[in-house]
Design a protein around this motif. Sequence first.
Motif, short mmCIF file in Angstrom:
data_model
loop_
_atom_site.label_atom_id
_atom_site.label_comp_id
_atom_site.label_asym_id
_atom_site.label_seq_id
_atom_site.Cartn_x
_atom_site.Cartn_y
_atom_site.Cartn_z
N LEU A 1 -20.93 78.85 -25.09
CA LEU A 1 -21.11 80.02 -25.08
C LEU A 1 -20.07 80.88 -23.85
CD1 LEU A 1 -23.63 79.15 -26.74
CD2 LEU A 1 -24.76 80.77 -25.72
N PRO A 2 -19.94 82.02 -23.78
CA PRO A 2 -19.27 82.72 -22.65
C PRO A 2 -20.26 82.44 -21.47
CG PRO A 2 -19.18 84.08 -24.44
CD PRO A 2 -20.48 83.17 -24.82
N HIS A 3 -19.46 82.48 -20.34
CA HIS A 3 -18.20 82.32 -20.04
C HIS A 3 -17.61 81.06 -19.43
CE1 HIS A 3 -17.63 86.44 -21.07
NE2 HIS A 3 -18.50 86.73 -20.55
N SER A 4 -18.20 79.98 -19.77
CA SER A 4 -18.08 78.49 -19.21
C SER A 4 -18.17 77.47 -20.30
CB SER A 4 -19.11 78.51 -17.96
OG SER A 4 -18.87 77.16 -17.64
N VAL A 5 -17.05 76.63 -20.00
CA VAL A 5 -17.02 75.47 -21.03
C VAL A 5 -18.04 74.68 -21.01
CG1 VAL A 5 -14.55 75.38 -20.92
CG2 VAL A 5 -15.80 73.80 -19.05
N VAL B 1 -27.90 79.12 -31.46
CA VAL B 1 -27.34 80.62 -31.22
C VAL B 1 -27.38 81.55 -32.64
CG1 VAL B 1 -24.90 81.54 -30.96
CG2 VAL B 1 -25.46 79.37 -30.06
N LYS B 2 -27.94 82.68 -32.32
CA LYS B 2 -28.15 83.92 -33.16
C LYS B 2 -26.77 84.16 -34.17
CE LYS B 2 -27.39 87.85 -30.33
NZ LYS B 2 -27.92 89.00 -29.81
N ARG B 3 -26.86 84.39 -35.35
CA ARG B 3 -25.81 84.79 -36.18
C ARG B 3 -25.14 86.03 -35.89
NH1 ARG B 3 -25.48 81.68 -40.81
NH2 ARG B 3 -24.89 83.57 -42.03
N ILE C 1 -21.62 83.40 -36.38
CA ILE C 1 -21.92 82.07 -36.21
C ILE C 1 -22.73 81.13 -37.41
CG2 ILE C 1 -22.96 80.47 -34.48
CD1 ILE C 1 -20.88 82.17 -33.42
N ALA C 2 -21.87 79.78 -37.61
CA ALA C 2 -22.42 79.30 -38.79
C ALA C 2 -22.00 77.84 -38.67
CB ALA C 2 -21.73 79.75 -40.34
N ASP C 3 -22.83 77.04 -39.42
CA ASP C 3 -22.63 75.38 -39.51
C ASP C 3 -21.88 75.13 -40.37
OD1 ASP C 3 -23.44 72.82 -39.55
OD2 ASP C 3 -25.42 73.35 -38.57
N PRO C 4 -20.96 74.16 -40.00
CA PRO C 4 -20.05 73.72 -40.92
C PRO C 4 -20.55 72.58 -41.88
CG PRO C 4 -19.47 72.71 -38.93
CD PRO C 4 -20.47 73.76 -38.62
#
Length: 418
Positions: free
Chosen positions: A270-274, A283-285, A409-412
């Motif tokens: 998530l922003p703003h750090s790796v 994570v919400k969609r 945001i989605a799951d592959p």
Amino acid sequence: MHALEKILAKASGKEDVSAGEIVNAKIDLAEVNDLYLQTIKSFYEMGGDKVWDPSKIAFVLDHYAPAPSILSASNQKEMREFVWNQEIEHLFDVNTGVCHQVMVEGGLVYPGMILVATDSHTTTHGAFGAFGTGVGATDLASIMLTGELWFKVPEVIKIEIKGNLKRGVMAKDIILHILGELGTDIAVYKAIEFTGDTLKNLNISERMVLCNMTVEMGAKTSYIQPDEITLKYLNDRGIKDFKVFETDSDFEYSEVYQFDISNLEPQIALPHSVDNGTDIGNVKRMKVDQVFIGTCTGGRLEDIEIAAQVIKDNKVNKKTRLVIIPASNEIMEKAVEKGYVSTLIRAGATFSSPGCGPCLGTHQGLLAPGEVCATTSSRNFPGRMGSTEADIYLVSPATAAAIAINGCIADPRDYLKI
């Protein structure tokens, strides 16, 4: 000694070296990218006339490829003229791709070498058993002048990775998980070695992703012991003249960490750090405006292939842009031959010419204020890809493709059913 210490010892003419020692080592390859015209200026300011060895210097015009401004075009013009005047053998122009990919494809990277470049992600080349590290313009200029550079021998951290990855989970997910657990300062001026049975199932591209992002933990360099996978890749490239160093059995690592990735889920930073990572399911969609697949952590043939597999006959969401930039011209050509490009274009993707693209926030897909981007690149700092008011999420190529379909945001794994 560790294999990395043996590399430094050989390059500095010593029998042995140890962590903390300062050595002056001979460089096997020095690379300059098109952000660093200052390297040439510093070379002349230091009294330079002719470079020490034209065969051991490479210039790669990749960050502004093709040039998006008069200034970048002028810088590249000066670099080309320097290369030609100095009779430097290796010029990778704007038609080739990202430095860390094209140097490998060009047969310039091999085990046991010291590779120094004006790019922090030069740690990538630890995937080949090389000592790769990034430096600034003046350090690189001094190498062009003398062929040498000083190093402090780094301590070595071992990260052992065990288990088999689930379908839809990639090396990018592994390294984001490790970053989330260990943080961004765990390895400042240290080396990181990856070991463990997971590596046996990771191809060279995936290993390069792991080594690439060690710099996000502060690492000076990285290392994976060359094995059958490494040697086959090098042999296929016609690279045979090198020495593989082995770490002594009694070597003591400064720290050892173990990760079992058997049940690892796709990750997202998530922003703003790796290191601000979590499972994709947490994570919400939220709506995503742009998806970017490319750079030195996500633009290889396998990355484009998995994106095509995820998307298949689906379409990119009408409210989302999918930008794809292959890491090299060779990758672009192979992706065309295999049909991946046509699959993705039909789905609504936009392809741009090989290079770094929007990763550094200069062209080929910048973000507007308030926009959200999911990207396979290596950093998500504010302003990294355009506006400082945009949000950047780091994901794997598989996850990126799933997000492009959904527009959020989605799951592959939902698209990779066996």
